[in-house]
Design a protein around this motif. Structure first.
Motif, PDB file in Angstrom:
ATOM      1  N   ASP A   1       0.922  -1.198   0.089  1.00  0.00           N
ATOM      2  CA  ASP A   1      -0.001  -0.101  -0.235  1.00  0.00           C
ATOM      3  C   ASP A   1       1.218   1.413  -0.094  1.00  0.00           C
ATOM      4  OD1 ASP A   1      -1.962  -1.467  -0.194  1.00  0.00           O
ATOM      5  OD2 ASP A   1      -2.565  -1.526   2.230  1.00  0.00           O
ATOM      6  N   ASN A   2       0.267   2.243  -1.101  1.00  0.00           N
ATOM      7  CA  ASN A   2       1.392   2.966  -1.048  1.00  0.00           C
ATOM      8  C   ASN A   2      -0.228   4.327  -0.685  1.00  0.00           C
ATOM      9  OD1 ASN A   2       3.024   5.614  -1.788  1.00  0.00           O
ATOM     10  ND2 ASN A   2       3.520   5.476  -3.446  1.00  0.00           N
ATOM     11  N   ILE A   3       0.224   5.174   0.494  1.00  0.00           N
ATOM     12  CA  ILE A   3      -1.035   6.043   1.123  1.00  0.00           C
ATOM     13  C   ILE A   3       0.026   7.194   0.760  1.00  0.00           C
ATOM     14  CG2 ILE A   3      -2.401   6.128   2.999  1.00  0.00           C
ATOM     15  CD1 ILE A   3      -2.748   3.488   3.389  1.00  0.00           C
ATOM     16  N   GLU A   4      -0.651   8.113   0.126  1.00  0.00           N
ATOM     17  CA  GLU A   4      -0.324   9.616   0.743  1.00  0.00           C
ATOM     18  C   GLU A   4      -0.656   9.954   1.900  1.00  0.00           C
ATOM     19  OE1 GLU A   4      -0.470  11.894  -3.290  1.00  0.00           O
ATOM     20  OE2 GLU A   4       1.020  10.306  -4.390  1.00  0.00           O
ATOM     21  N   GLU A   5      -0.208  11.026   2.618  1.00  0.00           N
ATOM     22  CA  GLU A   5      -0.401  11.668   4.301  1.00  0.00           C
ATOM     23  C   GLU A   5      -1.315  12.944   3.463  1.00  0.00           C
ATOM     24  OE1 GLU A   5       1.854  11.942   7.084  1.00  0.00           O
ATOM     25  OE2 GLU A   5       2.979   9.948   7.205  1.00  0.00           O
ATOM     26  N   LEU A   6      -1.946  13.668   4.327  1.00  0.00           N
ATOM     27  CA  LEU A   6      -2.470  14.724   3.749  1.00  0.00           C
ATOM     28  C   LEU A   6      -1.501  16.042   4.551  1.00  0.00           C
ATOM     29  CD1 LEU A   6      -6.084  14.311   5.789  1.00  0.00           C
ATOM     30  CD2 LEU A   6      -5.445  14.613   3.407  1.00  0.00           C
ATOM     31  N   PRO A   7      -1.799  17.289   3.613  1.00  0.00           N
ATOM     32  CA  PRO A   7      -1.169  17.891   3.960  1.00  0.00           C
ATOM     33  C   PRO A   7      -0.810  17.737   5.619  1.00  0.00           C
ATOM     34  CG  PRO A   7      -2.112  18.581   1.867  1.00  0.00           C
ATOM     35  CD  PRO A   7      -2.395  17.187   2.214  1.00  0.00           C
ATOM     36  N   LYS A   8       0.078  18.761   6.154  1.00  0.00           N
ATOM     37  CA  LYS A   8      -0.100  18.891   7.463  1.00  0.00           C
ATOM     38  C   LYS A   8       0.329  20.050   7.140  1.00  0.00           C
ATOM     39  CE  LYS A   8       2.248  14.960   9.377  1.00  0.00           C
ATOM     40  NZ  LYS A   8       2.224  14.009   8.263  1.00  0.00           N
ATOM     41  N   ASN A   9       0.075  21.187   8.407  1.00  0.00           N
ATOM     42  CA  ASN A   9      -0.077  22.958   8.654  1.00  0.00           C
ATOM     43  C   ASN A   9       1.458  22.026   9.450  1.00  0.00           C
ATOM     44  OD1 ASN A   9      -0.558  22.099  11.686  1.00  0.00           O
ATOM     45  ND2 ASN A   9      -2.906  21.791  11.213  1.00  0.00           N
ATOM     46  N   ILE A  10       1.605  23.937   9.484  1.00  0.00           N
ATOM     47  CA  ILE A  10       2.757  24.342  10.598  1.00  0.00           C
ATOM     48  C   ILE A  10       2.986  23.487  12.009  1.00  0.00           C
ATOM     49  CG2 ILE A  10       2.565  26.642  11.190  1.00  0.00           C
ATOM     50  CD1 ILE A  10       5.409  27.639  10.689  1.00  0.00           C
ATOM     51  N   PHE A  11       2.164  23.628  12.386  1.00  0.00           N
ATOM     52  CA  PHE A  11       1.975  22.828  14.379  1.00  0.00           C
ATOM     53  C   PHE A  11       1.531  21.620  14.309  1.00  0.00           C
ATOM     54  CE2 PHE A  11      -0.478  26.856  13.782  1.00  0.00           C
ATOM     55  CZ  PHE A  11       0.367  27.719  15.071  1.00  0.00           C
ATOM     56  N   GLN A  12       1.089  21.104  13.188  1.00  0.00           N
ATOM     57  CA  GLN A  12       1.258  19.333  13.014  1.00  0.00           C
ATOM     58  C   GLN A  12       3.073  19.113  12.291  1.00  0.00           C
ATOM     59  OE1 GLN A  12      -1.242  18.724  10.227  1.00  0.00           O
ATOM     60  NE2 GLN A  12      -2.600  17.955  11.682  1.00  0.00           N
ATOM     61  N   LYS A  13       3.583  20.118  11.943  1.00  0.00           N
ATOM     62  CA  LYS A  13       5.605  19.692  11.304  1.00  0.00           C
ATOM     63  C   LYS A  13       6.045  19.418  12.335  1.00  0.00           C
ATOM     64  CE  LYS A  13       4.582  21.278   6.327  1.00  0.00           C
ATOM     65  NZ  LYS A  13       4.777  21.625   5.154  1.00  0.00           N
ATOM     66  N   ILE A  14       5.858  20.579  13.373  1.00  0.00           N
ATOM     67  CA  ILE A  14       6.586  21.115  14.487  1.00  0.00           C
ATOM     68  C   ILE A  14       6.413  19.934  15.142  1.00  0.00           C
ATOM     69  CG2 ILE A  14       6.791  22.559  16.290  1.00  0.00           C
ATOM     70  CD1 ILE A  14       5.775  24.762  14.833  1.00  0.00           C
ATOM     71  N   ASN A  15       5.300  19.380  15.458  1.00  0.00           N
ATOM     72  CA  ASN A  15       4.978  18.970  16.305  1.00  0.00           C
ATOM     73  C   ASN A  15       5.019  16.910  15.259  1.00  0.00           C
ATOM     74  OD1 ASN A  15       3.403  17.084  18.576  1.00  0.00           O
ATOM     75  ND2 ASN A  15       2.091  15.911  17.293  1.00  0.00           N
ATOM     76  N   VAL A  16       5.617  16.761  14.925  1.00  0.00           N
ATOM     77  CA  VAL A  16       6.246  15.363  14.509  1.00  0.00           C
ATOM     78  C   VAL A  16       7.316  15.970  13.609  1.00  0.00           C
ATOM     79  CG1 VAL A  16       5.806  14.069  11.973  1.00  0.00           C
ATOM     80  CG2 VAL A  16       4.528  15.134  12.486  1.00  0.00           C
ATOM     81  N   ASN A  17       7.781  16.461  13.405  1.00  0.00           N
ATOM     82  CA  ASN A  17       9.777  16.816  13.634  1.00  0.00           C
ATOM     83  C   ASN A  17      10.194  16.753  14.477  1.00  0.00           C
ATOM     84  OD1 ASN A  17       8.877  15.975  10.595  1.00  0.00           O
ATOM     85  ND2 ASN A  17       8.732  18.846  10.072  1.00  0.00           N
ATOM     86  N   TYR A  18       9.692  17.431  15.798  1.00  0.00           N
ATOM     87  CA  TYR A  18      10.774  18.356  16.588  1.00  0.00           C
ATOM     88  C   TYR A  18       9.884  17.879  18.088  1.00  0.00           C
ATOM     89  CZ  TYR A  18      12.364  20.867  13.421  1.00  0.00           C
ATOM     90  OH  TYR A  18      13.031  22.202  12.018  1.00  0.00           O
ATOM     91  N   LEU A  19       8.478  17.438  18.106  1.00  0.00           N
ATOM     92  CA  LEU A  19       7.843  17.794  19.497  1.00  0.00           C
ATOM     93  C   LEU A  19       8.009  15.942  19.493  1.00  0.00           C
ATOM     94  CD1 LEU A  19       5.196  20.243  20.377  1.00  0.00           C
ATOM     95  CD2 LEU A  19       7.386  20.549  20.985  1.00  0.00           C
ATOM     96  N   GLN A  20       7.743  15.313  18.814  1.00  0.00           N
ATOM     97  CA  GLN A  20       7.261  13.731  18.901  1.00  0.00           C
ATOM     98  C   GLN A  20       8.679  12.795  18.953  1.00  0.00           C
ATOM     99  OE1 GLN A  20       4.918  12.242  16.311  1.00  0.00           O
ATOM    100  NE2 GLN A  20       2.974  13.538  17.207  1.00  0.00           N
ATOM    101  N   GLN A  21       9.744  13.817  18.589  1.00  0.00           N
ATOM    102  CA  GLN A  21      10.916  13.391  18.569  1.00  0.00           C
ATOM    103  C   GLN A  21      11.693  12.958  20.329  1.00  0.00           C
ATOM    104  OE1 GLN A  21      13.594  12.658  16.263  1.00  0.00           O
ATOM    105  NE2 GLN A  21      11.441  13.497  15.531  1.00  0.00           N
ATOM    106  N   LEU A  22      10.797  13.453  21.448  1.00  0.00           N
ATOM    107  CA  LEU A  22      10.864  12.632  22.745  1.00  0.00           C
ATOM    108  C   LEU A  22       9.720  11.888  23.004  1.00  0.00           C
ATOM    109  CD1 LEU A  22      13.075  15.751  24.654  1.00  0.00           C
ATOM    110  CD2 LEU A  22      13.513  13.509  23.668  1.00  0.00           C
ATOM    111  N   SER A  23       9.331  11.048  23.665  1.00  0.00           N
ATOM    112  CA  SER A  23       8.053  10.294  23.898  1.00  0.00           C
ATOM    113  C   SER A  23       7.311  11.680  25.383  1.00  0.00           C
ATOM    114  CB  SER A  23       8.025   9.183  24.720  1.00  0.00           C
ATOM    115  OG  SER A  23       8.608   8.987  25.941  1.00  0.00           O
ATOM    116  N   TYR A  24       5.970  11.246  25.754  1.00  0.00           N
ATOM    117  CA  TYR A  24       5.331  11.990  26.474  1.00  0.00           C
ATOM    118  C   TYR A  24       6.090  11.690  27.886  1.00  0.00           C
ATOM    119  CZ  TYR A  24       2.541   7.968  27.789  1.00  0.00           C
ATOM    120  OH  TYR A  24       2.405   6.751  27.970  1.00  0.00           O
ATOM    121  N   ASN A  25       6.539  10.557  28.183  1.00  0.00           N
ATOM    122  CA  ASN A  25       7.540  10.156  29.299  1.00  0.00           C
ATOM    123  C   ASN A  25       8.268  11.301  29.528  1.00  0.00           C
ATOM    124  OD1 ASN A  25       5.714   8.404  30.330  1.00  0.00           O
ATOM    125  ND2 ASN A  25       6.435   7.300  29.028  1.00  0.00           N
TER     126      ASN A  25
END
Length: 249
Positions: free
Chosen positions: A103-127
């Motif tokens: 399956d080749n599923i294209e992701e929906l475009p992310k806004n700037i806040f979602q990009k920051i969340n994925v690329n930076y904030l989610q580099q650490l777990s909530y713990n």
């Protein structure tokens, strides 16, 4: 009596640690000798003892990848990254494993806040973010105490300003921790394990098929009803899938 019991526990823990280490070494030897099924069996024995680690999940992912089991390979690389999102080996091998998925599923475009969340904030777990919050709380308290006991006005201004910054960082890091916790709680990820799975428009076998998924595809679990899971894809498509055909991360 207490001393004897303590020594018994210490001895039991030592034997348990040696047992796990011996299993891990044996599994690694089987992997090196390309006996991947046997290595997988021993790795799962370690996991059944409650001993989990990035290395264990990473090795399981590699072993499944070697025998072309796409779903389990992707699943365990993802599990390794849940424990350590910055692990480059798991990141790279996950890319190779995903190339085997159909399956080749294209992701929906992310806004700037979602990009920051994925690329930076989610580099650490909530713990890990929680640990950052604790560090900032100690830092802010220490700076405030230094301000309180400082003798000169210059030092008081410096420590007061620094403590304010520390408390602001505490509030920001705590907010990120809470938001990351809610994100992972409300976005339960799963991997499709069935070679082919029909996703339906309702949680019944006789309902209409809306699309087909294949082994290794990642989905978001939105809801559950009996033996069915409501899922969402990265491109926004939704439907119901048999719970036995996916495995939650």
């Amino acid at each position: 009596m207490k001393k004897t019991f303590f020594l018994f526990l210490l001895f039991a823990n030592t034997l348990f640690a040696q047992s796990v280490d011996d299993l891990f070494d044996s599994a690694n030897d089987f992997y090196k000798n390309e006996k991947f099924e046997k290595a997988i069996e021993l790795y799962h024995q370690i996991a059944s003892k409650g001993t989990i680690s990035v290395e264990l999940y990473y090795n399981l992912g590699n072993s499944y990848y070697k025998i072309n089991k796409v779903g389990p390979a992707i699943y365990y690389f993802e599990k390794a990254l849940k424990l350590d999102p910055t692990n480059e080996d798991a990141q790279n091998n996950l890319i190779f494993a995903k190339r085997l998925a159909l399956d080749n599923i294209e992701e929906l475009p992310k806004n700037i806040f979602q990009k920051i969340n994925v690329n930076y904030l989610q580099q650490l777990s909530y713990n890990q973010w929680a640990i950052v919050s604790v560090v900032f709380s100690f830092l802010a308290c220490i700076l405030f105490l230094l301000f309180y006991f400082a003798n000169s006005s210059a030092k008081k201004r410096f420590y007061f300003g620094s403590s304010i910054v520390g408390f602001l960082l505490l509030v920001i890091s705590f907010s990120i921790t809470y938001n990351q916790f809610l994100f992972f709680k409300n976005n339960k990820e799963a991997i499709v394990f069935a070679e082919t799975s029909a996703v339906k428009n309702a949680p019944t076998f006789n309902s209409e098929d809306v699309f087909i998924l294949h082994e290794g595809t990642k989905v978001i679990v939105l809801d559950a009803l009996d033996n069915w899971k409501k899922i969402k894809l990265a491109d926004g498509k939704q439907g119901w899938i048999n719970a036995k055909e996916i495995k939650e991360l």
